[in-house]
Write a protein that holds these residues in place. Sequence first.
Motif, PDB file in Angstrom:
ATOM      1  N   VAL A 163       0.846  -1.191   0.000  1.00  0.00           N
ATOM      2  CA  VAL A 163       0.000   0.000   0.000  1.00  0.00           C
ATOM      3  C   VAL A 163       0.890   1.254   0.000  1.00  0.00           C
ATOM      4  O   VAL A 163       1.786   1.380   0.839  1.00  0.00           O
ATOM      5  CB  VAL A 163      -0.927   0.004   1.232  1.00  0.00           C
ATOM      6  N   LEU A 164       0.634   2.154  -0.933  1.00  0.00           N
ATOM      7  CA  LEU A 164       1.376   3.409  -1.007  1.00  0.00           C
ATOM      8  C   LEU A 164       0.566   4.502  -0.321  1.00  0.00           C
ATOM      9  O   LEU A 164      -0.543   4.838  -0.756  1.00  0.00           O
ATOM     10  CB  LEU A 164       1.647   3.791  -2.467  1.00  0.00           C
ATOM     11  N   ILE A 165       1.122   5.014   0.776  1.00  0.00           N
ATOM     12  CA  ILE A 165       0.464   6.060   1.567  1.00  0.00           C
ATOM     13  C   ILE A 165       1.232   7.366   1.386  1.00  0.00           C
ATOM     14  O   ILE A 165       2.429   7.428   1.676  1.00  0.00           O
ATOM     15  CB  ILE A 165       0.429   5.692   3.063  1.00  0.00           C
ATOM     16  N   PHE A 166       0.545   8.388   0.930  1.00  0.00           N
ATOM     17  CA  PHE A 166       1.143   9.725   0.865  1.00  0.00           C
ATOM     18  C   PHE A 166       0.610  10.560   2.024  1.00  0.00           C
ATOM     19  O   PHE A 166      -0.602  10.753   2.160  1.00  0.00           O
ATOM     20  CB  PHE A 166       0.831  10.419  -0.456  1.00  0.00           C
ATOM     21  N   ASP A 167       1.520  11.027   2.834  1.00  0.00           N
ATOM     22  CA  ASP A 167       1.207  11.941   3.927  1.00  0.00           C
ATOM     23  C   ASP A 167       1.161  13.352   3.342  1.00  0.00           C
ATOM     24  O   ASP A 167       2.185  13.932   3.012  1.00  0.00           O
ATOM     25  CB  ASP A 167       2.286  11.816   5.000  1.00  0.00           C
ATOM     26  N   GLU A 168      -0.049  13.884   3.226  1.00  0.00           N
ATOM     27  CA  GLU A 168      -0.263  15.232   2.678  1.00  0.00           C
ATOM     28  C   GLU A 168      -0.747  16.183   3.770  1.00  0.00           C
ATOM     29  O   GLU A 168      -1.386  17.190   3.488  1.00  0.00           O
ATOM     30  CB  GLU A 168      -1.282  15.175   1.541  1.00  0.00           C
ATOM     31  N   VAL A 169      -0.416  15.859   5.020  1.00  0.00           N
ATOM     32  CA  VAL A 169      -0.895  16.662   6.139  1.00  0.00           C
ATOM     33  C   VAL A 169      -0.444  18.112   6.002  1.00  0.00           C
ATOM     34  O   VAL A 169      -1.231  19.047   6.192  1.00  0.00           O
ATOM     35  CB  VAL A 169      -0.424  16.055   7.471  1.00  0.00           C
ATOM     36  N   MET A 170       0.809  18.322   5.658  1.00  0.00           N
ATOM     37  CA  MET A 170       1.326  19.680   5.534  1.00  0.00           C
ATOM     38  C   MET A 170       1.242  20.204   4.107  1.00  0.00           C
ATOM     39  O   MET A 170       0.949  21.381   3.878  1.00  0.00           O
ATOM     40  CB  MET A 170       2.776  19.748   6.024  1.00  0.00           C
ATOM     41  N   ALA A 171       1.488  19.359   3.131  1.00  0.00           N
ATOM     42  CA  ALA A 171       1.613  19.822   1.750  1.00  0.00           C
ATOM     43  C   ALA A 171       0.289  19.886   1.010  1.00  0.00           C
ATOM     44  O   ALA A 171       0.227  20.444  -0.088  1.00  0.00           O
ATOM     45  CB  ALA A 171       2.587  18.916   0.986  1.00  0.00           C
ATOM     46  N   GLY A 172      -0.770  19.326   1.592  1.00  0.00           N
ATOM     47  CA  GLY A 172      -2.045  19.255   0.892  1.00  0.00           C
ATOM     48  C   GLY A 172      -2.854  20.533   0.940  1.00  0.00           C
ATOM     49  O   GLY A 172      -2.500  21.505   1.611  1.00  0.00           O
ATOM     50  N   PHE A 173      -3.941  20.534   0.200  1.00  0.00           N
ATOM     51  CA  PHE A 173      -4.909  21.626   0.139  1.00  0.00           C
ATOM     52  C   PHE A 173      -4.266  22.954  -0.259  1.00  0.00           C
ATOM     53  O   PHE A 173      -4.413  23.973   0.410  1.00  0.00           O
ATOM     54  CB  PHE A 173      -5.692  21.722   1.447  1.00  0.00           C
ATOM     55  N   GLY A 174      -3.543  22.881  -1.379  1.00  0.00           N
ATOM     56  CA  GLY A 174      -3.058  24.087  -2.031  1.00  0.00           C
ATOM     57  C   GLY A 174      -1.689  24.558  -1.619  1.00  0.00           C
ATOM     58  O   GLY A 174      -1.110  25.421  -2.284  1.00  0.00           O
ATOM     59  N   ARG A 175      -1.157  24.035  -0.539  1.00  0.00           N
ATOM     60  CA  ARG A 175       0.129  24.532  -0.037  1.00  0.00           C
ATOM     61  C   ARG A 175       1.213  24.473  -1.107  1.00  0.00           C
ATOM     62  O   ARG A 175       2.045  25.388  -1.213  1.00  0.00           O
ATOM     63  CB  ARG A 175       0.536  23.713   1.195  1.00  0.00           C
ATOM     64  N   ALA A 176       1.231  23.417  -1.911  1.00  0.00           N
ATOM     65  CA  ALA A 176       2.267  23.239  -2.931  1.00  0.00           C
ATOM     66  C   ALA A 176       1.814  23.723  -4.311  1.00  0.00           C
ATOM     67  O   ALA A 176       2.439  23.404  -5.320  1.00  0.00           O
ATOM     68  CB  ALA A 176       2.691  21.779  -3.007  1.00  0.00           C
ATOM     69  N   GLY A 177       0.739  24.510  -4.362  1.00  0.00           N
ATOM     70  CA  GLY A 177       0.282  25.048  -5.635  1.00  0.00           C
ATOM     71  C   GLY A 177      -0.611  24.118  -6.425  1.00  0.00           C
ATOM     72  O   GLY A 177      -0.968  24.411  -7.567  1.00  0.00           O
ATOM     73  N   LYS A 178      -0.993  22.994  -5.835  1.00  0.00           N
ATOM     74  CA  LYS A 178      -2.004  22.082  -6.369  1.00  0.00           C
ATOM     75  C   LYS A 178      -2.828  21.602  -5.186  1.00  0.00           C
ATOM     76  O   LYS A 178      -2.425  21.772  -4.027  1.00  0.00           O
ATOM     77  CB  LYS A 178      -1.357  20.902  -7.104  1.00  0.00           C
ATOM     78  N   TRP A 179      -3.977  20.977  -5.473  1.00  0.00           N
ATOM     79  CA  TRP A 179      -4.787  20.525  -4.351  1.00  0.00           C
ATOM     80  C   TRP A 179      -3.983  19.624  -3.434  1.00  0.00           C
ATOM     81  O   TRP A 179      -4.045  19.742  -2.212  1.00  0.00           O
ATOM     82  CB  TRP A 179      -6.035  19.814  -4.861  1.00  0.00           C
ATOM     83  N   PHE A 180      -3.197  18.711  -4.041  1.00  0.00           N
ATOM     84  CA  PHE A 180      -2.322  17.844  -3.253  1.00  0.00           C
ATOM     85  C   PHE A 180      -0.957  17.809  -3.910  1.00  0.00           C
ATOM     86  O   PHE A 180      -0.845  17.823  -5.138  1.00  0.00           O
ATOM     87  CB  PHE A 180      -2.922  16.433  -3.134  1.00  0.00           C
ATOM     88  N   ALA A 181       0.088  17.751  -3.089  1.00  0.00           N
ATOM     89  CA  ALA A 181       1.449  17.862  -3.608  1.00  0.00           C
ATOM     90  C   ALA A 181       1.801  16.731  -4.563  1.00  0.00           C
ATOM     91  O   ALA A 181       2.559  16.940  -5.516  1.00  0.00           O
ATOM     92  CB  ALA A 181       2.442  17.901  -2.444  1.00  0.00           C
ATOM     93  N   HIS A 182       1.265  15.524  -4.324  1.00  0.00           N
ATOM     94  CA  HIS A 182       1.632  14.408  -5.207  1.00  0.00           C
ATOM     95  C   HIS A 182       1.112  14.619  -6.624  1.00  0.00           C
ATOM     96  O   HIS A 182       1.552  13.927  -7.558  1.00  0.00           O
ATOM     97  CB  HIS A 182       1.129  13.075  -4.633  1.00  0.00           C
ATOM     98  N   GLN A 183       0.210  15.579  -6.810  1.00  0.00           N
ATOM     99  CA  GLN A 183      -0.321  15.850  -8.141  1.00  0.00           C
ATOM    100  C   GLN A 183       0.682  16.588  -9.029  1.00  0.00           C
ATOM    101  O   GLN A 183       0.420  16.795 -10.210  1.00  0.00           O
ATOM    102  CB  GLN A 183      -1.643  16.609  -8.020  1.00  0.00           C
TER     103      GLN A 183
END
Length: 462
Positions: free
Chosen positions: A259-279
């Motif tokens: 299972v691949l888990i991405f922790d987007e707690v800090m980088a998610g919801f626009g912080r990295a300029g996309k809804w989620f950083a892995h995008q």
Amino acid sequence: MSQTTQRQETDGRITEEQIAAGNRAYELDREHVFHSWSAQDQISPMTVLDAEGSWIWDGEGNKILDLASQLIFTNLGHKHPKVIEAIKEQAEKLCTVAPQHANDARSEAARLIVERLAGDINHVFFTNGGADANEHAVRMARLHTGRHKVLSAYRAYHGGTHLAINLTGDPRRFASDKASDGVVHFMPAYTYRSYFGAEDDKQEAERAFNHLRDVVMLEGADQVAAIVLEAIPGTAGIYLPPPGYLESVQQLCDEHGIVLIFDEVMAGFGRAGKWFAHQHFNVEPDIVTFAKGVNSGYVPMGGVAMDDAIYATFAERVYPGGLTYSGHPLAAAAAVAAINAMDDEGVIDHAQRLGAEVIGPRLEELKDRHPSVGDVRGVGAFWAIELVQDRETREPIAPYGQTAPVMNEIMAECRRRGALPFMNMNRLHICPPLNISEEDVLFGLDVVDEALRLADDVVERK
């Protein structure tokens, strides 16, 4: 060279009565409040009397630019009117409810979240914050696969609860990590401080992935339940994974049923300029954990967004976990309002443009001018300045896991001049609210520019 930036005077917003109340709050804090990650008798916490937009007012009434979004969660700044109003309306409508019941705020928040993720991620388990989100994500992965081992990267941070602190790869885990929870750490892909002798991103991606693949093989691929990664590591230094690395990790997971888990707690919801950083990368995780920016931190909330395969494991099988405040209506209403506001106000596009056209270029100027700056990197409103004693050797301004006195001096100087970045070890992080104005962010970067002279003095004395 930017013009000298002086501390902004108190603007009259804060009254003498508020300052007196702040003094009392400080006294009571020192008498009764136990602070996280601190030696209690060695701290003097800043009192915050008010906050609005990208600004806070300290206990003396001074106006200070919040370049850290507190702990990198006020993605919409302070007192966003749409989020405040949503909380008020929800409190009057349905202030709280047990998690076993359905309610419209939680349901709508879940819909809005999964709509912004990959097509097969259709379900959300709500938590109170990021640490318990990561705990539950690992629990789900273990039950889904029937395996126990979990791999996570050194330098990463995944939270302060029991398993999350073991998942963490930075020194904060040392006092609590007994190496007994099935966690195996591997070296991260970090080009600037490569553990593999890489000279560029291409080499780093290849060598870091080969290392991870070897760890999986040596631990037994059929024993590994999950690989947990911050899509873009946050407190570890905001170093973007080199192109191709995450794609290779996903292929490895798919090959072995991990299972691949991405922790987007800090980088998610626009912080990295996309809804989620892995995008930013061509990857689709099985699980995404989130918290912080989902509702700008106005009411505590986190969550585990899972794909259909993970969900199906618990369709007829009881999931052994829950939280009293899972999907709390006030937090969910705040999330709905925050996500809609980001859409309606073009906040994520604004953050992306600020990073590409304002913050990034300005930090490159600082790097050229300050011998103490070894590297600047980031995306969106998510940036780091890495300070070194020697640019050639890349020796950090203090050994790993330690904080040099000059870092505290820099933070004090920034505060004196009217701005507060985030500090960790030998780095300053520039992570303002996503809707900050260009004028304000340039003011803050001018403050940092002036304060970095203190670090330059250390380099010149060496």
